[in-house]
Design a protein around this motif. Structure first.
Motif, PDB file in Angstrom:
ATOM      1  N   GLY A  25      59.164 -44.955 -25.329  1.00  0.00           N
ATOM      2  CA  GLY A  25      58.086 -44.688 -26.271  1.00  0.00           C
ATOM      3  C   GLY A  25      56.764 -44.467 -25.559  1.00  0.00           C
ATOM      4  N   SER A  26      55.741 -44.154 -26.334  1.00  0.00           N
ATOM      5  CA  SER A  26      54.403 -43.963 -25.777  1.00  0.00           C
ATOM      6  C   SER A  26      53.355 -44.100 -26.874  1.00  0.00           C
ATOM      7  CB  SER A  26      54.292 -42.601 -25.074  1.00  0.00           C
ATOM      8  OG  SER A  26      54.598 -41.567 -25.958  1.00  0.00           O
ATOM      9  N   ASP A  27      52.115 -44.038 -26.446  1.00  0.00           N
ATOM     10  CA  ASP A  27      50.988 -44.183 -27.372  1.00  0.00           C
ATOM     11  C   ASP A  27      50.644 -42.843 -28.005  1.00  0.00           C
ATOM     12  OD1 ASP A  27      50.338 -46.978 -26.999  1.00  0.00           O
ATOM     13  OD2 ASP A  27      49.699 -46.420 -24.978  1.00  0.00           O
ATOM     14  N   TYR A  28      50.246 -42.902 -29.263  1.00  0.00           N
ATOM     15  CA  TYR A  28      49.864 -41.714 -30.032  1.00  0.00           C
ATOM     16  C   TYR A  28      48.581 -41.996 -30.793  1.00  0.00           C
ATOM     17  CZ  TYR A  28      54.519 -39.896 -29.189  1.00  0.00           C
ATOM     18  OH  TYR A  28      55.657 -39.435 -28.577  1.00  0.00           O
ATOM     19  N   LEU A  29      47.828 -40.932 -31.030  1.00  0.00           N
ATOM     20  CA  LEU A  29      46.677 -40.973 -31.926  1.00  0.00           C
ATOM     21  C   LEU A  29      46.886 -39.918 -32.994  1.00  0.00           C
ATOM     22  CD1 LEU A  29      43.609 -41.243 -29.510  1.00  0.00           C
ATOM     23  CD2 LEU A  29      44.565 -43.027 -30.957  1.00  0.00           C
ATOM     24  N   VAL A  30      46.601 -40.280 -34.235  1.00  0.00           N
ATOM     25  CA  VAL A  30      46.731 -39.340 -35.348  1.00  0.00           C
ATOM     26  C   VAL A  30      45.400 -39.284 -36.082  1.00  0.00           C
ATOM     27  CG1 VAL A  30      47.954 -38.804 -37.495  1.00  0.00           C
ATOM     28  CG2 VAL A  30      49.196 -39.881 -35.592  1.00  0.00           C
ATOM     29  N   ASN A  31      44.948 -38.064 -36.343  1.00  0.00           N
ATOM     30  CA  ASN A  31      43.760 -37.833 -37.168  1.00  0.00           C
ATOM     31  C   ASN A  31      44.197 -37.093 -38.419  1.00  0.00           C
ATOM     32  OD1 ASN A  31      41.619 -38.864 -35.438  1.00  0.00           O
ATOM     33  ND2 ASN A  31      42.189 -37.207 -34.077  1.00  0.00           N
ATOM     34  N   LEU A  32      43.663 -37.515 -39.532  1.00  0.00           N
ATOM     35  CA  LEU A  32      44.026 -36.918 -40.812  1.00  0.00           C
ATOM     36  C   LEU A  32      42.744 -36.573 -41.557  1.00  0.00           C
ATOM     37  CD1 LEU A  32      46.717 -36.515 -42.425  1.00  0.00           C
ATOM     38  CD2 LEU A  32      46.190 -38.669 -43.548  1.00  0.00           C
ATOM     39  N   GLU A  33      42.681 -35.366 -42.091  1.00  0.00           N
ATOM     40  CA  GLU A  33      41.541 -34.962 -42.908  1.00  0.00           C
ATOM     41  C   GLU A  33      42.074 -34.332 -44.178  1.00  0.00           C
ATOM     42  OE1 GLU A  33      38.269 -31.489 -42.708  1.00  0.00           O
ATOM     43  OE2 GLU A  33      38.104 -32.980 -41.108  1.00  0.00           O
ATOM     44  N   ILE A  34      41.605 -34.833 -45.313  1.00  0.00           N
ATOM     45  CA  ILE A  34      42.025 -34.263 -46.588  1.00  0.00           C
ATOM     46  C   ILE A  34      40.804 -33.752 -47.341  1.00  0.00           C
ATOM     47  CG2 ILE A  34      44.030 -35.788 -46.754  1.00  0.00           C
ATOM     48  CD1 ILE A  34      42.224 -36.954 -49.250  1.00  0.00           C
ATOM     49  N   GLU A  35      41.049 -32.751 -48.170  1.00  0.00           N
ATOM     50  CA  GLU A  35      40.035 -32.267 -49.099  1.00  0.00           C
ATOM     51  C   GLU A  35      40.520 -32.569 -50.508  1.00  0.00           C
ATOM     52  OE1 GLU A  35      38.879 -28.198 -48.485  1.00  0.00           O
ATOM     53  OE2 GLU A  35      38.662 -28.505 -46.328  1.00  0.00           O
ATOM     54  N   CYS A  36      39.603 -33.047 -51.321  1.00  0.00           N
ATOM     55  CA  CYS A  36      39.919 -33.357 -52.713  1.00  0.00           C
ATOM     56  C   CYS A  36      38.604 -33.427 -53.493  1.00  0.00           C
ATOM     57  CB  CYS A  36      40.686 -34.672 -52.823  1.00  0.00           C
ATOM     58  SG  CYS A  36      39.797 -36.096 -52.178  1.00  0.00           S
ATOM     59  N   ASP A  37      38.716 -33.535 -54.794  1.00  0.00           N
ATOM     60  CA  ASP A  37      37.540 -33.642 -55.657  1.00  0.00           C
ATOM     61  C   ASP A  37      37.073 -35.099 -55.661  1.00  0.00           C
ATOM     62  OD1 ASP A  37      35.593 -33.598 -57.573  1.00  0.00           O
ATOM     63  OD2 ASP A  37      36.863 -32.756 -59.151  1.00  0.00           O
ATOM     64  N   LEU A  38      35.923 -35.351 -55.087  1.00  0.00           N
ATOM     65  CA  LEU A  38      35.375 -36.707 -55.043  1.00  0.00           C
ATOM     66  C   LEU A  38      34.287 -36.927 -56.086  1.00  0.00           C
ATOM     67  CD1 LEU A  38      35.106 -37.240 -51.169  1.00  0.00           C
ATOM     68  CD2 LEU A  38      36.923 -37.998 -52.712  1.00  0.00           C
ATOM     69  N   SER A  39      34.056 -35.934 -56.944  1.00  0.00           N
ATOM     70  CA  SER A  39      32.964 -36.044 -57.911  1.00  0.00           C
ATOM     71  C   SER A  39      33.225 -37.132 -58.956  1.00  0.00           C
ATOM     72  CB  SER A  39      32.706 -34.702 -58.589  1.00  0.00           C
ATOM     73  OG  SER A  39      33.844 -34.280 -59.329  1.00  0.00           O
ATOM     74  N   ILE A  40      34.464 -37.274 -59.402  1.00  0.00           N
ATOM     75  CA  ILE A  40      34.776 -38.287 -60.417  1.00  0.00           C
ATOM     76  C   ILE A  40      34.628 -39.686 -59.835  1.00  0.00           C
ATOM     77  CG2 ILE A  40      36.582 -39.197 -61.941  1.00  0.00           C
ATOM     78  CD1 ILE A  40      37.631 -36.293 -62.138  1.00  0.00           C
ATOM     79  N   SER A  41      35.237 -39.926 -58.665  1.00  0.00           N
ATOM     80  CA  SER A  41      35.170 -41.259 -58.063  1.00  0.00           C
ATOM     81  C   SER A  41      33.751 -41.619 -57.637  1.00  0.00           C
ATOM     82  CB  SER A  41      36.123 -41.363 -56.872  1.00  0.00           C
ATOM     83  OG  SER A  41      35.794 -40.427 -55.871  1.00  0.00           O
ATOM     84  N   SER A  42      32.946 -40.613 -57.294  1.00  0.00           N
ATOM     85  CA  SER A  42      31.559 -40.913 -56.906  1.00  0.00           C
ATOM     86  C   SER A  42      30.751 -41.450 -58.077  1.00  0.00           C
ATOM     87  CB  SER A  42      30.890 -39.666 -56.322  1.00  0.00           C
ATOM     88  OG  SER A  42      30.677 -38.692 -57.320  1.00  0.00           O
ATOM     89  N   LEU A  43      31.166 -41.121 -59.298  1.00  0.00           N
ATOM     90  CA  LEU A  43      30.490 -41.629 -60.491  1.00  0.00           C
ATOM     91  C   LEU A  43      31.161 -42.874 -61.051  1.00  0.00           C
ATOM     92  CD1 LEU A  43      29.815 -38.220 -62.276  1.00  0.00           C
ATOM     93  CD2 LEU A  43      28.188 -39.620 -60.973  1.00  0.00           C
ATOM     94  N   SER A  44      32.508 -42.902 -61.019  1.00  0.00           N
ATOM     95  CA  SER A  44      33.227 -44.001 -61.661  1.00  0.00           C
ATOM     96  C   SER A  44      33.305 -45.258 -60.803  1.00  0.00           C
ATOM     97  CB  SER A  44      34.653 -43.571 -62.011  1.00  0.00           C
ATOM     98  OG  SER A  44      35.451 -43.476 -60.833  1.00  0.00           O
ATOM     99  N   ASP A  45      33.267 -45.091 -59.476  1.00  0.00           N
ATOM    100  CA  ASP A  45      33.406 -46.209 -58.540  1.00  0.00           C
ATOM    101  C   ASP A  45      34.775 -46.893 -58.687  1.00  0.00           C
ATOM    102  OD1 ASP A  45      32.487 -47.776 -56.421  1.00  0.00           O
ATOM    103  OD2 ASP A  45      31.653 -49.314 -57.755  1.00  0.00           O
ATOM    104  N   GLN A  46      35.800 -46.102 -59.051  1.00  0.00           N
ATOM    105  CA  GLN A  46      37.138 -46.630 -59.269  1.00  0.00           C
ATOM    106  C   GLN A  46      38.126 -46.014 -58.283  1.00  0.00           C
ATOM    107  OE1 GLN A  46      37.885 -49.092 -61.634  1.00  0.00           O
ATOM    108  NE2 GLN A  46      35.638 -49.100 -61.641  1.00  0.00           N
ATOM    109  N   LEU A  47      38.939 -46.862 -57.664  1.00  0.00           N
ATOM    110  CA  LEU A  47      39.905 -46.423 -56.662  1.00  0.00           C
ATOM    111  C   LEU A  47      40.904 -45.418 -57.223  1.00  0.00           C
ATOM    112  CD1 LEU A  47      41.040 -46.674 -53.799  1.00  0.00           C
ATOM    113  CD2 LEU A  47      42.354 -48.656 -54.588  1.00  0.00           C
ATOM    114  N   ASN A  48      41.306 -45.591 -58.481  1.00  0.00           N
ATOM    115  CA  ASN A  48      42.305 -44.676 -59.053  1.00  0.00           C
ATOM    116  C   ASN A  48      41.754 -43.279 -59.324  1.00  0.00           C
ATOM    117  OD1 ASN A  48      40.738 -45.487 -61.184  1.00  0.00           O
ATOM    118  ND2 ASN A  48      42.429 -45.856 -62.587  1.00  0.00           N
TER     119      ASN A  48
END
Length: 119
Positions: A25-48
């Motif tokens: 085995g060996s060491d790995y690094l993973v980077n993840l970037e997603i795009e999504c609509d954050l407008s609802i959560s920015s107002l609701s402050d809810q994880l769902n």
């Protein structure tokens, strides 16, 4: 729209074409970037109302634990699973880096980058 990034998720995994890589085995690094609509959560402050980055991290860790010969294969599994489990993702990009790969040279890392956009 907005982005969520997970940077330098560290794993110790057994990916690679060589028998030694499967055993040692060996060491790995993973980077993840997603795009999504954050407008609802920015107002609701809810994880769902957003994409849970705990879920994204778990997907990466679980998929990195499943042996693949090619980094492309494990990256594809991460992309597909994230899109399936987080339906509000519109685009995702994953970078998988093998640290100190056994390629007969002084190379810090080998990285593959793949992306997927929801149709």
């Amino acid at each position: 729209m907005g982005k969520i990034k997970l940077k330098n998720i560290r794993t110790y995994s057994n990916h690679g074409c060589l028998l030694e890589e499967a055993k040692i085995g060996s060491d790995y690094l993973v980077n993840l970037e997603i795009e999504c609509d954050l407008s609802i959560s920015s107002l609701s402050d809810q994880l769902n109302d957003t994409v849970d980055y705990v879920l994204l991290n778990r997907i990466v860790v679980e998929e990195m634990a499943i042996r693949s010969e090619l980094l492309e294969h494990v990256a594809h599994r991460i992309l597909v699973r994230a899109m399936n489990e987080a339906p509000t993702i519109t685009k995702i990009e994953v970078e998988v880096s093998k640290i100190n790969p056994p390629i007969g040279g002084d190379v810090e890392a080998v990285t593959i980058i793949m992306s997927k956009t929801r149709e």
